[in-house]
Motif scaffolding. Structure first.
Motif, PDB file in Angstrom:
ATOM      1  N   ASP A 266      34.920  46.115 -32.368  1.00 26.59           N
ATOM      2  CA  ASP A 266      34.885  47.320 -33.196  1.00 26.59           C
ATOM      3  C   ASP A 266      34.777  48.594 -32.360  1.00 26.59           C
ATOM      4  O   ASP A 266      34.702  49.695 -32.897  1.00 26.59           O
ATOM      5  CB  ASP A 266      33.707  47.269 -34.174  1.00 26.59           C
ATOM      6  CG  ASP A 266      33.957  46.271 -35.291  1.00 26.59           C
ATOM      7  OD1 ASP A 266      35.038  45.661 -35.319  1.00 26.59           O
ATOM      8  OD2 ASP A 266      33.048  46.101 -36.131  1.00 26.59           O
TER       9      ASP A 266
ATOM     10  N   HIS B 241      28.586  52.066 -31.728  1.00 20.32           N
ATOM     11  CA  HIS B 241      28.787  51.320 -32.978  1.00 20.32           C
ATOM     12  C   HIS B 241      27.789  50.156 -33.018  1.00 20.32           C
ATOM     13  O   HIS B 241      27.191  49.869 -34.051  1.00 20.32           O
ATOM     14  CB  HIS B 241      30.221  50.807 -33.065  1.00 20.32           C
ATOM     15  CG  HIS B 241      30.439  49.856 -34.203  1.00 20.32           C
ATOM     16  ND1 HIS B 241      30.419  50.270 -35.517  1.00 20.32           N
ATOM     17  CD2 HIS B 241      30.638  48.510 -34.229  1.00 20.32           C
ATOM     18  CE1 HIS B 241      30.619  49.208 -36.305  1.00 20.32           C
ATOM     19  NE2 HIS B 241      30.744  48.140 -35.548  1.00 20.32           N
TER      20      HIS B 241
ATOM     21  N   HIS C 132      27.044  42.423 -35.173  1.00 25.68           N
ATOM     22  CA  HIS C 132      27.226  42.614 -36.620  1.00 25.68           C
ATOM     23  C   HIS C 132      27.646  41.304 -37.302  1.00 25.68           C
ATOM     24  O   HIS C 132      28.389  40.501 -36.732  1.00 25.68           O
ATOM     25  CB  HIS C 132      28.250  43.724 -36.870  1.00 25.68           C
ATOM     26  CG  HIS C 132      27.731  45.080 -36.490  1.00 25.68           C
ATOM     27  ND1 HIS C 132      28.544  46.172 -36.284  1.00 25.68           N
ATOM     28  CD2 HIS C 132      26.462  45.511 -36.256  1.00 25.68           C
ATOM     29  CE1 HIS C 132      27.799  47.218 -35.947  1.00 25.68           C
ATOM     30  NE2 HIS C 132      26.537  46.844 -35.924  1.00 25.68           N
TER      31      HIS C 132
ATOM     32  N   HIS D 250      29.958  41.689 -30.666  1.00 23.42           N
ATOM     33  CA  HIS D 250      28.728  42.444 -30.977  1.00 23.42           C
ATOM     34  C   HIS D 250      27.988  41.782 -32.136  1.00 23.42           C
ATOM     35  O   HIS D 250      28.505  40.878 -32.768  1.00 23.42           O
ATOM     36  CB  HIS D 250      29.020  43.927 -31.217  1.00 23.42           C
ATOM     37  CG  HIS D 250      29.863  44.215 -32.434  1.00 23.42           C
ATOM     38  ND1 HIS D 250      31.167  43.812 -32.548  1.00 23.42           N
ATOM     39  CD2 HIS D 250      29.582  44.891 -33.569  1.00 23.42           C
ATOM     40  CE1 HIS D 250      31.660  44.242 -33.703  1.00 23.42           C
ATOM     41  NE2 HIS D 250      30.725  44.885 -34.353  1.00 23.42           N
TER      42      HIS D 250
HETATM   43 ZN   LIG Z   1      30.784  46.116 -36.140  1.00 24.74          ZN
END
Ligand SMILES: [Zn+2]
Length: 343
Positions: A208, A191, A88, A86
């Motif tokens: 996550d 998330h 992030h 993802h």
């Molecule tokens: Zn994350």
């Protein structure tokens, strides 16, 4: 049969070292300068090269540790592919460096790639008007607001390497061959939008979306102020739990590898349902998102945790509002207050 979570690898890999957690899969970590002080990295053995899963922050130290890992536990074989779960920064941070410096191919979801590349190009010296308004709506502590308004905000480019053009997209239901296994691609959400999870026989790369012992942060951000990540989260958990079995080894983005995913999925859902129940009780009188930390987190929030706590609080308040369980009004100072319907 009593269901429990088990941690078959209780010892964490030391800096620059790796632990084999399944045949052809190495577990490593990169440090993070935050309360959550590490991110997990996995390397899948392709024979003559490696496919790595997630990368850590881009920093001098991050580069040094990667060079140590590649010369040491990765045995000098090249990293040919980087899978990013993802967008992030602790996961995608070094992806561009692997592309530019090592000619690796980046494999991720379309949303992850677009979000990361958009944010890494969005250099801000001071918070945007939209960010200030968002903080006002959230009822941010006035002292913190005054301080943040005149300092450089967190920028993706501070800890994410420049991302060159080009990536390979994975999507729901794809099969990805890596490390001698066929991985089914299933999308998480909440998330981070379009968060990839990868499922092979007996092993799950959870990012996550599937964490043990800590509940993933669900946040609303100025990029999409009317988002409802709590609904997205619950939907994804219900969809993914169908594939969970007690014996799968789950390789999460943080903390320890674990087994017991069916129980963990239930906990991940229950944690937020419990938080919503406590929040609804707390909204007997109008409250801002800033005033809802106690029912949500059950402890004082201070220092570096404030930002993440605020976006998570907005997410839960907004969820109750969007679900029609709470009202929302704009107060004279620009903050939204939420109140339980019928209270
Ligand atoms: Zn994350």
């Amino acid at each position: 049969m009593s269901e429990t979570l088990s941690y078959p690898f209780p010892d964490i890999p030391a800096e620059g070292e790796a632990i084999e957690v399944a045949e052809g899969i190495l577990w490593m970590r990169q440090p993070l300068p935050m309360k959550l002080d590490h991110v997990n990295i996995y390397a899948l053995d392709e024979g003559g090269s490696w496919t790595i899963v997630d990368t850590g922050f881009y920093s001098k130290r991050g580069v040094a540790i990667w060079e140590q890992l590649m010369a040491g536990p990765l045995g000098g074989k090249p990293v040919s592919r980087v899978i990013v779960t993802h967008h992030h920064p602790d996961h995608i941070g070094m992806a561009g460096w692997f592309q530019s410096e090592h000619g690796a191919e980046l494999i991720t979801t379309r949303t992850a790639w677009l979000m990361a590349r958009m944010l890494v190009l969005d250099d801000q010296d001071r918070p945007t008007a939209e960010s200030l308004r968002f903080w006002q709506h959230a009822g941010m502590d006035p002292e913190i607001f005054a301080q943040r308004a005149c300092e450089r905000p967190f920028n993706f480019s501070d800890c994410v390497a420049p991302m060159p053009l080009g990536y390979r997209r994975i999507r729901e239901c794809d099969t990805l061959r890596a490390g001698g296994r066929n991985w089914a691609v299933r999308m998480g959400n909440g998330h981070a939008p379009e968060h990839a999870t990868l499922w092979a026989d007996g092993v799950v790369l959870g990012g996550d979306q599937l964490l043990p012992s800590i509940s993933p942060n669900l946040g609303v951000y100025p990029t999409e102020p009317d988002a409802d990540p709590v609904t997205d989260w619950l939907e994804a958990c219900e969809r993914l739990r169908v594939f969970a079995t007690p014996d799968q080894l789950v390789l999460p983005g943080h903390k320890l590898p674990f087994t017991g995913l069916p129980l963990r999925m239930r906990q991940l859902i229950d944690n937020h349902n419990g938080a919503l129940e406590r929040l609804l009780k707390h909204l007997d009188t109008p409250k801002t998102a800033h005033e809802c930390f106690m029912p949500l987190f059950k402890r004082e929030i201070r220092g570096g945790e404030y930002g993440l706590a605020l976006v998570e609080s907005v997410a839960h308040c907004a969820h109750l509002y969007l679900a029609g369980q709470a009202t929302r009004s704009l107060r004279h100072d620009g903050a939204y207050t939420y109140q339980r319907k019928g209270a």
